[in-house]
Design a protein around this motif. Structure first.
Motif, PDB file in Angstrom:
ATOM      1  N   SER A   1       4.289  13.676  -9.990  1.00 41.54           N
ATOM      2  CA  SER A   1       5.364  12.881 -10.614  1.00 41.54           C
ATOM      3  C   SER A   1       6.506  13.782 -11.024  1.00 41.54           C
ATOM      4  CB  SER A   1       4.724  12.481 -11.966  1.00 41.54           C
ATOM      5  OG  SER A   1       4.580  13.283 -12.928  1.00 41.54           O
ATOM      6  N   PHE A   2       7.606  13.283 -11.369  1.00 44.95           N
ATOM      7  CA  PHE A   2       8.908  14.126 -11.765  1.00 44.95           C
ATOM      8  C   PHE A   2       9.197  13.687 -13.150  1.00 44.95           C
ATOM      9  CE2 PHE A   2       9.341  14.610  -7.338  1.00 44.95           C
ATOM     10  CZ  PHE A   2       9.928  15.778  -7.078  1.00 44.95           C
TER      11      PHE A   2
ATOM     12  N   LEU B   1       7.632   9.479 -15.786  1.00 43.06           N
ATOM     13  CA  LEU B   1       7.746   7.993 -15.653  1.00 43.06           C
ATOM     14  C   LEU B   1       8.092   7.824 -14.333  1.00 43.06           C
ATOM     15  CD1 LEU B   1      10.695   7.846 -18.379  1.00 43.06           C
ATOM     16  CD2 LEU B   1       8.334   7.180 -18.628  1.00 43.06           C
ATOM     17  N   PRO B   2       7.426   6.465 -13.944  1.00 43.68           N
ATOM     18  CA  PRO B   2       7.681   6.145 -12.374  1.00 43.68           C
ATOM     19  C   PRO B   2       8.989   5.871 -12.128  1.00 43.68           C
ATOM     20  CG  PRO B   2       5.839   5.075 -13.616  1.00 43.68           C
ATOM     21  CD  PRO B   2       6.635   5.655 -14.715  1.00 43.68           C
ATOM     22  N   CYS B   3       9.800   5.451 -13.113  1.00 43.77           N
ATOM     23  CA  CYS B   3      11.251   5.225 -12.686  1.00 43.77           C
ATOM     24  C   CYS B   3      12.071   6.614 -12.172  1.00 43.77           C
ATOM     25  CB  CYS B   3      12.074   4.357 -13.763  1.00 43.77           C
ATOM     26  SG  CYS B   3      11.870   5.226 -15.583  1.00 43.77           S
TER      27      CYS B   3
ATOM     28  N   TRP C   1       6.808  -1.868  -9.117  1.00 41.57           N
ATOM     29  CA  TRP C   1       6.541  -0.510 -10.180  1.00 41.57           C
ATOM     30  C   TRP C   1       7.389  -0.748 -11.362  1.00 41.57           C
ATOM     31  CZ3 TRP C   1       6.348  -0.239  -4.867  1.00 41.57           C
ATOM     32  CH2 TRP C   1       5.302   0.290  -4.603  1.00 41.57           C
ATOM     33  N   ARG C   2       6.856  -0.075 -12.423  1.00 43.29           N
ATOM     34  CA  ARG C   2       7.679  -0.308 -13.880  1.00 43.29           C
ATOM     35  C   ARG C   2       7.646   0.997 -14.610  1.00 43.29           C
ATOM     36  NH1 ARG C   2       4.702  -3.600 -18.854  1.00 43.29           N
ATOM     37  NH2 ARG C   2       6.601  -3.310 -20.195  1.00 43.29           N
TER      38      ARG C   2
ATOM     39  N   THR D   1      13.351   0.219 -10.605  1.00 47.09           N
ATOM     40  CA  THR D   1      12.104   1.383 -10.246  1.00 47.09           C
ATOM     41  C   THR D   1      11.841   0.874  -8.959  1.00 47.09           C
ATOM     42  OG1 THR D   1      11.570   1.368 -12.560  1.00 47.09           O
ATOM     43  CG2 THR D   1       9.885   2.354 -11.004  1.00 47.09           C
ATOM     44  N   THR D   2      11.367  -0.536  -8.795  1.00 47.61           N
ATOM     45  CA  THR D   2      10.710  -0.997  -7.378  1.00 47.61           C
ATOM     46  C   THR D   2      11.610  -0.636  -6.255  1.00 47.61           C
ATOM     47  OG1 THR D   2       9.363  -2.689  -8.575  1.00 47.61           O
ATOM     48  CG2 THR D   2       9.737  -3.079  -6.218  1.00 47.61           C
ATOM     49  N   MET D   3      13.108  -0.965  -6.671  1.00 49.93           N
ATOM     50  CA  MET D   3      14.073  -0.615  -5.434  1.00 49.93           C
ATOM     51  C   MET D   3      14.111   0.745  -5.008  1.00 49.93           C
ATOM     52  SD  MET D   3      17.000  -3.377  -6.042  1.00 49.93           S
ATOM     53  CE  MET D   3      17.586  -2.877  -7.709  1.00 49.93           C
ATOM     54  N   TRP D   4      13.958   1.815  -6.249  1.00 54.61           N
ATOM     55  CA  TRP D   4      14.057   3.168  -5.950  1.00 54.61           C
ATOM     56  C   TRP D   4      12.755   3.724  -5.128  1.00 54.61           C
ATOM     57  CZ3 TRP D   4      15.443   3.788 -11.590  1.00 54.61           C
ATOM     58  CH2 TRP D   4      16.788   3.700 -11.629  1.00 54.61           C
TER      59      TRP D   4
END
Length: 162
Positions: free
Chosen positions: A73-74, A83-85, A122-123, A142-145
């Motif tokens: 993760s970052f 964070l997933p985003c 994703w959230r 988040t999903t689009m990224w």
């Protein structure tokens, strides 16, 4: 269209937020909104700049990679949450800059895929959507990224199975 003057103008402002490569002096790469490390690098990629063509962008990619955690993760700062985003946004940046086929991207996708929501997106958990089960859904941004590098044909070398 040639966007080199605009890219050069962005590069000339790389220390404006107080840290290296558009980061803040405290190391935050996600703020201020609109002119952060992540935002500016994404914009350079959208304007056609790549890490292969612009040495300072390649250096900035290396800087971004220092924010990757051991699990793939970052984080947006040295003391901030995973964070997933943020991970997804960095992956989108990598795709736009032509560096999505790397070990760093593979590890980030491997971290993201098991965190896929029940609705297949994703959230970013910082967004409070309510406490009911119906409100526990993915975030469009988040999903689009996550999907952006896939849609542009700039995907990771390995596709984790989930």
């Amino acid at each position: 269209m040639n966007w080199k003057p605009e890219i050069d103008a962005l590069i000339a402002r790389q220390h404006e937020n107080g840290g290296p490569f558009w980061s803040r002096s405290d190391g935050n790469i996600h703020s201020p909104a609109g002119f952060s490390t992540i935002d500016v690098m994404h914009t350079i990629g959208l304007l056609g700049g790549t890490a292969g063509d612009i040495p300072i962008v390649s250096d900035a990619v290396g800087f971004l990679e220092t924010y990757q955690n051991n699990d793939g993760s970052f984080s947006y700062g040295k003391r901030k949450s995973k964070l997933p985003c943020v991970t997804a946004n960095v992956l989108s940046v990598f795709g736009r800059l032509g560096v999505s086929q790397t070990d760093a991207a593979d590890a980030a996708y491997a971290w993201l895929f098991p965190r896929q929501a029940a609705d297949d997106g994703w959230r970013c958990a910082t967004v409070k959507q309510g406490k009911s089960q119906e409100a526990d859904a993915s975030n469009p941004g988040t999903t689009m990224w996550v999907l952006d590098p896939c849609c542009s044909g700039k995907t990771t070398r390995k596709r984790p199975q989930h």
